[in-house]
Structure formats: structure tokens, C-alpha cells
Design a protein around this motif. Structure first.
Motif, mmCIF file in Angstrom:
data_model
loop_
_atom_site.group_PDB
_atom_site.id
_atom_site.type_symbol
_atom_site.label_atom_id
_atom_site.label_comp_id
_atom_site.label_asym_id
_atom_site.label_seq_id
_atom_site.Cartn_x
_atom_site.Cartn_y
_atom_site.Cartn_z
ATOM 1 N N TYR A 158 34.105 115.050 149.795
ATOM 2 C CA TYR A 158 32.912 114.557 150.333
ATOM 3 C C TYR A 158 31.717 115.268 149.698
ATOM 4 C CZ TYR A 158 29.195 112.348 152.946
ATOM 5 O OH TYR A 158 27.858 111.778 153.407
ATOM 6 N N ALA A 424 25.671 107.577 146.797
ATOM 7 C CA ALA A 424 25.076 106.197 147.086
ATOM 8 C C ALA A 424 25.019 105.120 145.976
ATOM 9 C CB ALA A 424 23.553 106.079 147.807
ATOM 10 N N ARG A 427 28.550 103.749 145.419
ATOM 11 C CA ARG A 427 28.765 102.707 146.641
ATOM 12 C C ARG A 427 28.318 101.264 146.360
ATOM 13 N NH1 ARG A 427 26.534 101.044 151.612
ATOM 14 N NH2 ARG A 427 24.753 102.158 151.093
ATOM 15 N N SER A 455 20.469 106.612 146.270
ATOM 16 C CA SER A 455 19.524 107.405 147.222
ATOM 17 C C SER A 455 19.790 108.712 147.529
ATOM 18 C CB SER A 455 20.269 106.522 148.870
ATOM 19 O OG SER A 455 19.879 107.214 149.746
ATOM 20 N N GLU A 469 15.290 106.044 148.496
ATOM 21 C CA GLU A 469 15.914 104.959 147.981
ATOM 22 C C GLU A 469 15.210 104.303 146.897
ATOM 23 O OE1 GLU A 469 18.361 103.197 151.435
ATOM 24 O OE2 GLU A 469 16.462 103.297 152.213
ATOM 25 N N SER A 494 16.528 109.496 159.957
ATOM 26 C CA SER A 494 17.264 109.574 158.461
ATOM 27 C C SER A 494 18.097 110.896 158.616
ATOM 28 C CB SER A 494 16.241 109.851 157.385
ATOM 29 O OG SER A 494 15.340 108.753 157.385
ATOM 30 N N LEU A 497 21.356 109.592 160.095
ATOM 31 C CA LEU A 497 22.058 108.747 159.305
ATOM 32 C C LEU A 497 22.867 109.805 158.303
ATOM 33 C CD1 LEU A 497 22.364 105.832 157.955
ATOM 34 C CD2 LEU A 497 20.469 106.598 156.388
ATOM 35 N N LYS A 498 22.224 110.820 157.997
ATOM 36 C CA LYS A 498 23.032 111.878 157.005
ATOM 37 C C LYS A 498 24.169 112.693 157.820
ATOM 38 C CE LYS A 498 23.296 114.910 153.552
ATOM 39 N NZ LYS A 498 23.832 114.677 152.172
ATOM 40 N N LEU A 502 26.838 108.569 157.728
ATOM 41 C CA LEU A 502 27.149 108.535 156.336
ATOM 42 C C LEU A 502 28.604 108.982 156.427
ATOM 43 C CD1 LEU A 502 23.959 108.985 154.350
ATOM 44 C CD2 LEU A 502 25.331 106.835 154.788
ATOM 45 N N ILE A 505 31.055 106.333 157.246
ATOM 46 C CA ILE A 505 31.066 105.170 156.408
ATOM 47 C C ILE A 505 31.638 105.351 155.218
ATOM 48 C CG2 ILE A 505 29.220 103.992 155.008
ATOM 49 C CD1 ILE A 505 27.410 103.918 157.311
ATOM 50 N N TYR A 506 31.566 106.788 154.545
ATOM 51 C CA TYR A 506 32.315 107.079 153.311
ATOM 52 C C TYR A 506 33.678 107.028 153.438
ATOM 53 C CZ TYR A 506 33.807 109.823 149.256
ATOM 54 O OH TYR A 506 34.351 110.463 148.269
#
Length: 526
Positions: A158, A424, A427, A455, A469, A494, A497-498, A502, A505-506
């Protein structure tokens, strides 16, 4: 159970028993081939018993029995036919493994002399983010597809997490899985590297000499990090205060350097575009400065950012927020300043700087330096019929299909589209390519299109991110309403999120074909 590798896709062992099959499957094999006749020895397990165990564990099985000392060319041809349809990697067995080894050699000779090549519905070159996501998206829509993924690496990373490793936020192991863990079970994993494309014959060449045929090709082999392009870099990287977050083994060194740094000169560099994650070079600077600020030593450190580009970031909307942090950390910006050499022992970096029409070479002393290597298309891509003038794979920017070969698609970092090279982007590209591949298999024109989305979560301090983005032409393409996340301003949400959202999600979304917030745009809806 003793297993001896013969090639990356074939190994041999002595006699297997049904109880051995679970361990064979656990080692990543997808097929077993028995080369021993039944009844050679009294206690020898029958091939049918091993077959039953193999099928119970989801492995394919073939029986090509030969008599020791009497192996013929026809036996080699029978072995070649079996290997042509068996998914790899394959484990062959006999009494000792010797017959299986000999048959494999004869099979390769038979295949080479006949010019035959295994044909798959889809061949995907590259088992990174783009390749695995595309394979999963395809299988989600058609589980019966015969797909081969060509990928030599046993490890999957990753890579967006390496900046966080360098900042001491993530452990390195958090960004690493085995390739077997992420490879879809339904595909044939060819553990080899591609060496060339022959699109006129619908074939991919492998480094072991094999040819793999396809109905549709998806090319996503990534980029080549050219550490040798900067004289002196390869010899000193990982020591002498020279580091880079662009490698798994070096990001921890970045973390140690920054943690121990108390005073001196710290340089951060960025090469000419294109590169993976254009914001990563400056993210390393911001996160380092924030740690030094918290430790109370920032005033004793001369921070310099040298970029080969003429601007701080390519999309102007995000620059004001970034400049606030440049000023806060008192970092000196050097535009059109390209690293061209480094002497790690002397701690001197040489930059080629452009000032108007004048180009000069300037030597800068450093105590630590974070370097980003030049990034180019892989050698076998640059010299192929698929390459654009840039060396990357030529595509239509909307459909991601090749303009001259209707059954060829490309995505990810090796793609020549003008989007940002980020995870991103891959994706969003994967489901578009999946739908267009399915259309190509049916002899139809592409049905989905990509808007250039990429992104770049710009980590300006630990706990805050400017969430950039954007799509083709720098058009802003925010995923969230402005009241929730204003991507042009630093945000704690944010960062969440990181930092937290994420990564799963990956691993559990993108690589599994779950297209959360990545639904492809259909041309019919335009």
C-alpha cells in the motif's frame, strides 16, 4: 514434503499423499499434476485419491503418467497440453520429482517448437493496485472469465502509506501484504515478468521465453523508479543522511533521520513530472517540519525545497493553503531546481537551476536530504508498439483504450493519460477499464469513460490534510460537499480519511472489486 522450484510457475516434489494437499494449497499452488503411474509401489496413493483432495481444496489436477527411463517426446507433448490449461503455479510430482522435472523440460521444448501459446480471455500485466482492482472488477461482473495476471513479485504494498511511515505514523508492516493475499482466487497468477508486447499477434512475452496469448490485454505494469539517473544516488541512498519515502525499506530511515535531527540543513527534492503522487515530495517536508516544530528545534533547521517544476502544485486552487504552511515552517522554495548529482560522503547535492534563459549548476550542502528519483516507463514498455512519445502506454484519455489496438487497455502509473499518477486514480480507472474490456470481449465499442480523477491528500501537519481532488485540466472534483470537507483548506476530517478510512478501503474495497464512491460513468448517461 520437499518442494523444489523449477521455474517461477512450476515446482516438483516426491510422491504426494492426500493429506499433503492442504499444505500445497497453502503455499499458493493452484494445480497439481501427477507424473507417476498408479501401482508402482504397494503403498503408493492412487492419483484419484490425490485428485479428490485437490478438488476439495480448489486445486486443478491432471494425470500424465510416464515410466521412469522410458520418457518420450510424445510424453512431453502430453505434459505441454496439460500445462496449457492448468492454472499456475503448478506442482508436479512423481516418486522423487525427477520425472516431473524432465517432463517439464520436454513440455517447454514441445511448446516452443509448436509455437503454441495459452490463450486467456483477459491478460493483465501487473499485479499492483491497478491490476488487482481491474481483475476483481472484471470477476465481479463475470466470474467465469479466464484471466491471467502477470506479476513476478511475492509482495504487495500500500504505497500511499509510505509517507506516513516516514512520518512515524504507520509501521512499515501496515503497508505490506503477500501478493497471494490480494490475488483473486479465480485468476491464473503467472509469477513471471513481462518482457514485451506483440499486439499484432495478441501476445505478451515473458522473461522465461514463454508467450501468453489474449483476447483482451490490460497493461498496468507501473513505473520504473530510476535511481541511477542521478549520479551518486544509488550508492548513497539509505545512508549518509540520504533517504526517500518512495521505497518500503527507506521510509523507516526517513522516520529515524527526522526524529534524531536537531539542527542543520534539510533538503527535499522533486524531479520533473510525471511522478507517482506529485504531492508526496512536499508532504515529506511538511510532516518533517511539523515534528521539528513540536520538538522545538525548527528554528535551528534550514529547510529547503527544490523542485524541477515552476510551481508548488499543479492545481492553483490548493496553492494558497500550502503556501501558508511553507511560510509557517519558514521553508525556502527553489523552483526549476533539478537534482542532478549527489555526493553522500561529502554531503553535497548538485542542482541544475534555470533562471530565465540561464541554466547554472549549484552545489548545496546538506545534513539530511529526502530525494525523489526520476520516474519513467518500464524498459519493455518504452520499446514496445504500445508506447506513446512519452514512453508510457498510449491511450484514449476517456476510454483508456489504445488508439491503434481495440483490444488493448491501460491504466495506473504506466498509462500515458494526463491524469495524476495516484492510487485514487487507479481506483476510479479500474471499473471503467473493466466495463470497456467486457464490451471488447463482446466485439463492442467502449461504454464507460474516465474523467481524469486523481486525489492527493497533502499532509501539511500531523492531524491536518489539504485534500486535493481534481481531474483533467485541473478541474476540481471533490468527493464531499464543501460544508463537510473544503479540499482547499487543511482539515482534520481529511486526516481521519487518510489515517483511518483509506487503508481498509484499499485492502477490503478496491482490491476486492467493491467500488465504493468509484462507480464508472457510462457514456450513455453523458
Amino acid at each position: 514434503m520437499q518442494i523444489t522450484p523449477v521455474t517461477q510457475n512450476f515446482a516438483v516434489s516426491p510422491q504426494l499423499t492426500p493429506s499433503d494437499v492442504a499444505a500445497v494449497a497453502a503455499k499458493g499452488f493452484k494445480a497439481i499434476i501427477c507424473n507417476r503411474p498408479d501401482g508402482e509401489e504397494e503403498a503408493q496413493p492412487a492419483a484419484a485419491a490425490v485428485r479428490a483432495a485437490a478438488e476439495q481444496h480448489g486445486l486443478a489436477f491432471a494425470h500424465v503418467p510416464v515410466v521412469s527411463g522410458a520418457i518420450s517426446a510424445k510424453d512431453g507433448e502430453a505434459m505441454a497440453r496439460a500445462l496449457a490449461w492448468l492454472p499456475g503455479p503448478v506442482l508436479g510430482y512423481c516418486r522423487s520429482g525427477a520425472r516431473s522435472t524432465k517432463l517439464h523440460e520436454l513440455a517447454r521444448s514441445a511448446a516452443a517448437s509448436s509455437g503454441s501459446a495459452r490463450t486467456y480471455d483477459v491478460v493483465i500485466v501487473g499485479g499492483g493496485s491497478a491490476g488487482i482492482a481491474t481483475a476483481s472488477s472484471l470477476l465481479k461482473r463475470n466470474p467465469k472469465l479466464d484471466i491471467a495476471v502477470i506479476e513476478p513479485s511475492e509482495v504487495h504494498y500500500y504505497q500511499p502509506g509510505w509517507t506516513m511511515v516516514g512520518a512515524g505514523v504507520f509501521d512499515p508492516e501496515f503497508t505490506r501484504r503477500t501478493e497471494a493475499q490480494v490475488m483473486p482466487k479465480q485468476v491464473t497468477w503467472l509469477r513471471n515478468a513481462a518482457s514485451g508486447f506483440v499486439p499484432d499477434d495478441n501476445k505478451v512475452l515473458l522473461t522465461d521465453g514463454r508467450e501468453i496469448a489474449y483476447r483482451v490485454l490490460v497493461a498496468c505494469p507501473g513505473v520504473k523508479l530510476d535511481w541511477d539517473a542521478i549520479p551518486g544516488l544509488a550508492e548513497t541512498i539509505g545512508q549518509n543522511g540520504v533517504t526517500s519515502n518512495y521505497r518500503y525499506d527507506l521510509a523507516p530511515y526517513t522516520n529515524r533521520l527526522v526524529k534524531e535531527f536537531k539542527r542543520g540543513r534539510a533538503l527535499f527534492t522533486q524531479p520533473a513530472m510525471p511522478i507517482k503522487c506529485a504531492g508526496a515530495p512536499q508532504k515529506a517536508m511538511y510532516l518533517s517540519c511539523h515534528r521539528w516544530e513540536k520538538a522545538g528545534v525548527l528554528d535551528d533547521i534550514d529547510v529547503q525545497f527544490h523542485t524541477a517544476g515552476a510551481v508548488l502544485f499543479g492545481v492553483a486552487a490548493y496553492v494558497p493553503a500550502l503556501m501558508d504552511y511553507v511560510e509557517r515552517y519558514d521553508a525556502h522554495l527553489n523552483f526549476e531546481s533539478k537534482l542532478v548529482a549527489i555526493d553522500g560522503a561529502a554531503k553535497v547535492a548538485t542542482f541544475e537551476q534555470r533562471r530565465g534563459d540561464e541554466v547554472t549548476c549549484v552545489e548545496e550542502r546538506f545534513d539530511m536530504i529526502h530525494v525523489v528519483p526520476s520516474q519513467v516507463a518500464p524498459d519493455f514498455v518504452r520499446g514496445s508498439p504500445l508506447a506513446a512519445a512519452s514512453g508510457f502506454i498510449e491511450v484514449d484519455e476517456a476510454t483508456l483504450g489504445h488508439p491503434r489496438y481495440a483490444n488493448v487497455f491501460a491504466l495506473g502509473d504506466a498509462c500515458a493519460a494526463s491524469n495524476a499518477k495516484t492510487m485514487a486514480a487507479a481506483r476510479k480507472q479500474a471499473p471503467v477499464v473493466a466495463l470497456n474490456v467486457l464490451a471488447a470481449l463482446d466485439g463492442k465499442a467502449p461504454v464507460a469513460e474516465y474523467d481524469g480523477y486523481g486525489s492527493c491528500p497533502l499532509t501539511v501537519e500531523a492531524g491536518k490534510i489539504v485534500l486535493a481532488e481534481f481531474g483533467y485540466g485541473g478541474k476540481l472534483l471533490p468527493s464531499f460537499p464543501n460544508w463537510l470537507i473544503d479540499g482547499t483548506r487543511p482539515s482534520r476530517l481529511s486526516w481521519l480519511l487518510k489515517d483511518t478510512i483509506l487503508p481498509p478501503i484499499y485492502w477490503h474495497g478496491m482490491l476486492k472489486g467493491r467500488e465504493w464512491m468509484a462507480e464508472p460513468h457510462m457514456m450513455a448517461e453523458a
